[in-house]
Each structure stands twice: as structure tokens, then as C-alpha cells.
Design an enzyme around this catalytic site. Sequence first.
Site, PDB file in Angstrom:
ATOM      1  N   SER A 121       0.826  -1.218   0.000  1.00 14.63           N
ATOM      2  CA  SER A 121       0.000   0.000   0.000  1.00 14.63           C
ATOM      3  C   SER A 121       0.857   1.263   0.000  1.00 14.63           C
ATOM      4  O   SER A 121       1.915   1.319   0.613  1.00 14.63           O
ATOM      5  CB  SER A 121      -0.887   0.037   1.249  1.00 14.63           C
ATOM      6  OG  SER A 121      -1.680  -1.112   1.320  1.00 14.63           O
ATOM      7  N   SER A 153       2.504  -3.280   8.138  1.00 18.10           N
ATOM      8  CA  SER A 153       2.490  -3.984   9.426  1.00 18.10           C
ATOM      9  C   SER A 153       3.867  -4.578   9.699  1.00 18.10           C
ATOM     10  O   SER A 153       4.505  -5.119   8.781  1.00 18.10           O
ATOM     11  CB  SER A 153       1.469  -5.120   9.404  1.00 18.10           C
ATOM     12  OG  SER A 153       0.186  -4.606   9.132  1.00 18.10           O
ATOM     13  N   GLU A 236      -3.311 -14.349   1.610  1.00 19.32           N
ATOM     14  CA  GLU A 236      -3.761 -13.497   2.716  1.00 19.32           C
ATOM     15  C   GLU A 236      -5.211 -13.783   3.079  1.00 19.32           C
ATOM     16  O   GLU A 236      -5.583 -13.793   4.242  1.00 19.32           O
ATOM     17  CB  GLU A 236      -3.606 -12.022   2.306  1.00 19.32           C
ATOM     18  CG  GLU A 236      -3.798 -11.049   3.444  1.00 19.32           C
ATOM     19  CD  GLU A 236      -3.344  -9.635   3.085  1.00 19.32           C
ATOM     20  OE1 GLU A 236      -3.406  -9.260   1.900  1.00 19.32           O
ATOM     21  OE2 GLU A 236      -2.930  -8.916   3.997  1.00 19.32           O
ATOM     22  N   GLU A 369     -15.931  -2.937   1.085  1.00 18.71           N
ATOM     23  CA  GLU A 369     -16.501  -2.521  -0.216  1.00 18.71           C
ATOM     24  C   GLU A 369     -15.801  -3.275  -1.354  1.00 18.71           C
ATOM     25  O   GLU A 369     -16.450  -3.728  -2.300  1.00 18.71           O
ATOM     26  CB  GLU A 369     -16.338  -0.999  -0.418  1.00 18.71           C
ATOM     27  CG  GLU A 369     -17.216  -0.140   0.474  1.00 18.71           C
ATOM     28  CD  GLU A 369     -16.697  -0.042   1.914  1.00 18.71           C
ATOM     29  OE1 GLU A 369     -15.514  -0.355   2.158  1.00 18.71           O
ATOM     30  OE2 GLU A 369     -17.490   0.335   2.792  1.00 18.71           O
TER      31      GLU A 369
HETATM   32  C1  LIG Z   1      -4.470  -2.804  10.439  1.00 19.80           C
HETATM   33  C2  LIG Z   1      -3.990  -2.649   9.020  1.00 19.80           C
HETATM   34  C3  LIG Z   1      -2.844  -3.309   8.603  1.00 19.80           C
HETATM   35  C4  LIG Z   1      -2.386  -3.144   7.292  1.00 19.80           C
HETATM   36  N1  LIG Z   1      -1.223  -3.790   6.906  1.00 19.80           N
HETATM   37  C5  LIG Z   1      -0.737  -3.600   5.659  1.00 19.80           C
HETATM   38  C6  LIG Z   1       0.523  -4.177   5.268  1.00 19.80           C
HETATM   39  O1  LIG Z   1       1.192  -4.879   6.062  1.00 19.80           O
HETATM   40  N2  LIG Z   1       0.991  -3.935   4.039  1.00 19.80           N
HETATM   41  C7  LIG Z   1       0.301  -3.187   3.128  1.00 19.80           C
HETATM   42  O2  LIG Z   1       0.769  -3.038   2.002  1.00 19.80           O
HETATM   43  N3  LIG Z   1      -0.880  -2.609   3.452  1.00 19.80           N
HETATM   44  C8  LIG Z   1      -1.416  -2.788   4.712  1.00 19.80           C
HETATM   45  N4  LIG Z   1      -2.607  -2.192   5.072  1.00 19.80           N
HETATM   46  C9  LIG Z   1      -3.274  -1.303   4.103  1.00 19.80           C
HETATM   47  C10 LIG Z   1      -4.584  -1.841   3.531  1.00 19.80           C
HETATM   48  O3  LIG Z   1      -4.338  -2.846   2.594  1.00 19.80           O
HETATM   49  C11 LIG Z   1      -5.309  -0.627   2.912  1.00 19.80           C
HETATM   50  O4  LIG Z   1      -5.610   0.272   3.967  1.00 19.80           O
HETATM   51  C12 LIG Z   1      -6.585  -1.035   2.205  1.00 19.80           C
HETATM   52  O5  LIG Z   1      -6.305  -1.776   1.048  1.00 19.80           O
HETATM   53  C13 LIG Z   1      -7.441   0.195   1.836  1.00 19.80           C
HETATM   54  O6  LIG Z   1      -6.695   1.144   1.147  1.00 19.80           O
HETATM   55  P1  LIG Z   1      -6.683   2.682   1.591  1.00 19.80           P
HETATM   56  O7  LIG Z   1      -6.433   2.734   3.058  1.00 19.80           O
HETATM   57  O8  LIG Z   1      -5.756   3.397   0.688  1.00 19.80           O
HETATM   58  O9  LIG Z   1      -8.163   3.199   1.365  1.00 19.80           O
HETATM   59  P2  LIG Z   1      -8.806   3.664  -0.032  1.00 19.80           P
HETATM   60  O10 LIG Z   1      -8.475   2.658  -1.089  1.00 19.80           O
HETATM   61  O11 LIG Z   1      -8.429   5.075  -0.297  1.00 19.80           O
HETATM   62  O12 LIG Z   1     -10.339   3.562   0.275  1.00 19.80           O
HETATM   63  C14 LIG Z   1     -11.092   4.594   0.936  1.00 19.80           C
HETATM   64  C15 LIG Z   1     -12.559   4.199   0.982  1.00 19.80           C
HETATM   65  O13 LIG Z   1     -13.081   4.116  -0.363  1.00 19.80           O
HETATM   66  C16 LIG Z   1     -13.675   2.835  -0.589  1.00 19.80           C
HETATM   67  N5  LIG Z   1     -13.405   2.404  -1.977  1.00 19.80           N
HETATM   68  C17 LIG Z   1     -12.240   2.485  -2.661  1.00 19.80           C
HETATM   69  N6  LIG Z   1     -12.379   1.970  -3.905  1.00 19.80           N
HETATM   70  C18 LIG Z   1     -13.682   1.545  -4.015  1.00 19.80           C
HETATM   71  C19 LIG Z   1     -14.443   0.914  -5.045  1.00 19.80           C
HETATM   72  N7  LIG Z   1     -13.896   0.589  -6.240  1.00 19.80           N
HETATM   73  N8  LIG Z   1     -15.727   0.619  -4.793  1.00 19.80           N
HETATM   74  C20 LIG Z   1     -16.317   0.918  -3.592  1.00 19.80           C
HETATM   75  N9  LIG Z   1     -15.638   1.530  -2.576  1.00 19.80           N
HETATM   76  C21 LIG Z   1     -14.351   1.834  -2.771  1.00 19.80           C
HETATM   77  C22 LIG Z   1     -12.943   1.907   0.378  1.00 19.80           C
HETATM   78  O14 LIG Z   1     -13.711   0.744   0.673  1.00 19.80           O
HETATM   79  C23 LIG Z   1     -12.774   2.801   1.600  1.00 19.80           C
HETATM   80  O15 LIG Z   1     -13.943   2.825   2.365  1.00 19.80           O
HETATM   81  C24 LIG Z   1      -3.098  -2.336   6.378  1.00 19.80           C
HETATM   82  C25 LIG Z   1      -4.260  -1.667   6.805  1.00 19.80           C
HETATM   83  C26 LIG Z   1      -4.698  -1.810   8.103  1.00 19.80           C
HETATM   84  C27 LIG Z   1      -5.941  -1.087   8.527  1.00 19.80           C
END
Ligand SMILES: Cc1cc2nc3c(=O)[nH]c(=O)nc-3n(C[C@H](O)[C@H](O)[C@H](O)COP(=O)(O)OP(=O)(O)OC[C@H]3O[C@@H](n4cnc5c(N)ncnc54)[C@H](O)[C@@H]3O)c2cc1C
Length: 386
Positions: A121, A153, A236, A369
Site C-alpha cells: 500500500s 504492518s 492473505e 466494499e
Molecule cells: C491494520 C492494518 C494493517 C495493514 N497492513 C498492511 C501491510 O502490512 N501492508 C500493506 O501493504 N498494506 C497494509 N494495510 C493497508 C490496507 O491494505 C489498505 O488500507 C486497504 O487496502 C485500503 O486502502 P486505503 O487505506 O488506501 O483506502 P482507499 O483505497 O483510499 O479507500 C477509501 C474508501 O473508499 C472505498 N473504496 C475504494 N475503492 C472503491 C471501489 N472501487 N468501490 C467501492 N468503494 C471503494 C474503500 O472501501 C474505503 O472505504 C493495512 C491496513 C490496516 C488497517
Amino acid sequence: MDLNLTPAELAFREELRAWLKANAPADWEKHRTEDEMQKEVYEAGWAGIAWPAAYGGRGATLMEQVIFTEEMARAGAPPLANVLGLMLIGPTIIAFGTDAQKKRFLPNILSADEIWCQGFSEPNAGSDLANVRTESKLDGDHYSINGQKVWTSYGWAADWCALLTRSDPNSTKHKGLTYILVDMKSPGVEVRPLRQMTGESEFCELFFHDVRVPAENVLGQVGDGWNVAMGTLMHERATLGAAVQIAMKRQFDRLVELSHTIPRNGHTAAEDPVLRQKLAQSYVEIEVMRLNQMRAITRINQKGVPGPEGSIQKIFWTELNQRFQQIAAELLGPYVQLTKGSPAAIDDGIWAYSFLRARGNTIEAGTSEIQRNIVGHFVLGLPKSY
Ligand SMILES: Cc1cc2nc3c(=O)[nH]c(=O)nc-3n(C[C@H](O)[C@H](O)[C@H](O)COP(=O)(O)OP(=O)(O)OC[C@H]3O[C@@H](n4cnc5c(N)ncnc54)[C@H](O)[C@@H]3O)c2cc1C
């Protein structure tokens, strides 16, 4: 779908239970760190259960992997230190790595001598992971890496990172990505822990400033990083639910126990008509979760790859956990807000921690989502979401 364990699986479970009985005091999470835990498991030959024996694993079935995860959770064991290495990155190296990479990395993943993190990410690439911008540029026999990752993480503990990068600056989306294994001690790697609302810093921001990585550390083909990353994500979602289901069941049993002592309107919480309904509903849902997990495993065993059941299970357990933590908060009352170390905290603040940590469940490993989009497209045949 057959819900019964085979004689071989039952024998495996008995052997594991006997080992846990001999080696695990009842409250071992208080006495062992995650690091010590994995070393102990490794030395006893239980690490990498489903990895092929040729790579130091036990060559067991996926069901046996699930049994292992369940039994560890049932025994209240702390999680293994190198959980991402064991569950995600090791299997990806087994699937895509060269012989030299397998020899170099796999033994130290099993023994927890090298801890791994997953650098996928970025600030503008979460749900839309194909938007990855972190650059890898070939410079002689090395790649030069520049960019930023976020929510990594265990980034603070990691020796190595499985990094998804863009190697072709003219490419967009899924093309032109390269998966590369980066030594976190390389000059130019900066790790900044992020503080979560639980108070802990489980994840980090990672910054890469002209980090030099040997070209031989590319995993899979240059430009084929999307395919390799999907291999990691597939693992995963496949088996995560098993440990969670048992952990939730343990917490549920404890809540029922507490309901007999917590006062409510002149009676105990267990006698409160509304709370009783909610506890019974949670029990039903935790049972549904167990059956969903069996369905996902059956599918993998029959077809060889996880299906959309992984997404159904991910939505179900994460949203159930949030509902369950809400019920626990209603039942325990204001005490639920007391955190670890507060003298009056119930169960040393685990309920406050679980309530807050559950919020991240519907985001990590793909948001609800995104999982619904997968179910909508692959199960219901709805048009693809963009
Ligand atoms: C506790 C935790 C541990 C994590 N660990 C890791 C890790 O080790 N390595 C790593 O790489 N990442 C990690 N992540 C990141 C995680 O994979 C991302 O937070 C997640 O994929 C969402 O991306 P974002 O936070 O950029 O949100 P965004 O993608 O910006 O999403 C924002 C909102 O928009 C909605 N949304 C986005 N696109 C769509 C769509 N096409 N249709 C409908 N709704 C949509 C989403 O559901 C969300 O509600 C971790 C996250 C958490 C919370």
C-alpha cells in the site's frame, strides 16, 4: 462438503494437542514473546505446516494448517513473530522464486531469524493497488528504489520487505510492476512508526531514498509484479479466518462467563432480555463463520485455488467482530473503556483493545466494499467495478 476430519487429520490434531499440552502453560501469552513462540514452534517442527518438506515445511495439507492455527488460538498462544513471512511471503517465494532465492530466504522465515513485512500500500494505492508509484530503476546490476509505502504492518520489526514497485515509468495500472525483495537494513530505508488508536504502533510508513537492491532480488519476472502480488494476496485471504474464529469463540465464552457477574437493572446481565438475545445471535454468527471457513477450505482443496468464498468470509468475520465488540461494550458498561494497566480494567483492558482494533479489520487485507465488489462480479456476475 464434508465437515468431519479424516483419520489422518484427527491424528495430526491429537499429536499437536499433546505437544501443546506438554509445552504450553495455560497463560503462556503472558510469558513468551512472539519471537520466542515462533522459535519454539520451529524447533518442534510445527513451523510452515503446509510448506513442502523440501523447503523445510511439514508438507501437511491446508486443512492441517487450519487445524494448527485453530489449536494455537485455542491454547491462547501468542501469534508467531513472522506471521507475514510464514503465511504470505514464504508461499509466494515458493511459487515464484529461483532455487537460489528459496535457499537463501525460506529457512530464515521458518526460524524467524529474519522477519518480513509486506510493502504494497501507498498513499494513493490502497484499494486501487495497481496505482503503485514507488519506482525501481535498473542501474547496472542493481535497482535503485525511490518512493513511499504506508500501513506496513511489522515494518518496525522487519529485516526484509516484499516490495511492489513500478519498474516501467511509462506503464500504467497492472503492467510494468516488479516485485522485489528489499533488505530493510539497506542505506536509504527510513521507517516511521504510525500510532494507532489502540495506542500501539503495529504499522509504519516506509520511505525509500535511492535504495540499492541487487537485481537478483526480483521475485518472478521483471514487469510481472502484479501477478506475483496477487499470489501473495491470495494467501492473505485464504486461511486467516481460522484463527480469528477460534479467538472470537474464546472471547465470546469469556463474555458469557462475565455476563453472570455483571449487574444490570437489579439482575445479572445474563438475565437481561435484550442482552440475552444479542449473545445468542453472536453465538449463531460465530458458528456460521466456522462453516464459511470450512466451505472456503473445501473449495481450495477441490479446485487448488481460493475462490470468492475468501471474500465472503472476510466480510462476514470482520463485520461480525465489530458487532460482537459493540455487544461486549454494552454488556460490560463503562468499564470497557479502561485500557491495559488500569487497576479496574476488566481482563487487563483486552476489551478496550479489541473494540478499537476491530475497526481496522474491515480495512486491512481489502476493505468490505472491495470484497463486495469481488462477490458482486465473480459470484453474482454483475459488471466489474471501476
Ligand atoms: C491494520 C492494518 C494493517 C495493514 N497492513 C498492511 C501491510 O502490512 N501492508 C500493506 O501493504 N498494506 C497494509 N494495510 C493497508 C490496507 O491494505 C489498505 O488500507 C486497504 O487496502 C485500503 O486502502 P486505503 O487505506 O488506501 O483506502 P482507499 O483505497 O483510499 O479507500 C477509501 C474508501 O473508499 C472505498 N473504496 C475504494 N475503492 C472503491 C471501489 N472501487 N468501490 C467501492 N468503494 C471503494 C474503500 O472501501 C474505503 O472505504 C493495512 C491496513 C490496516 C488497517
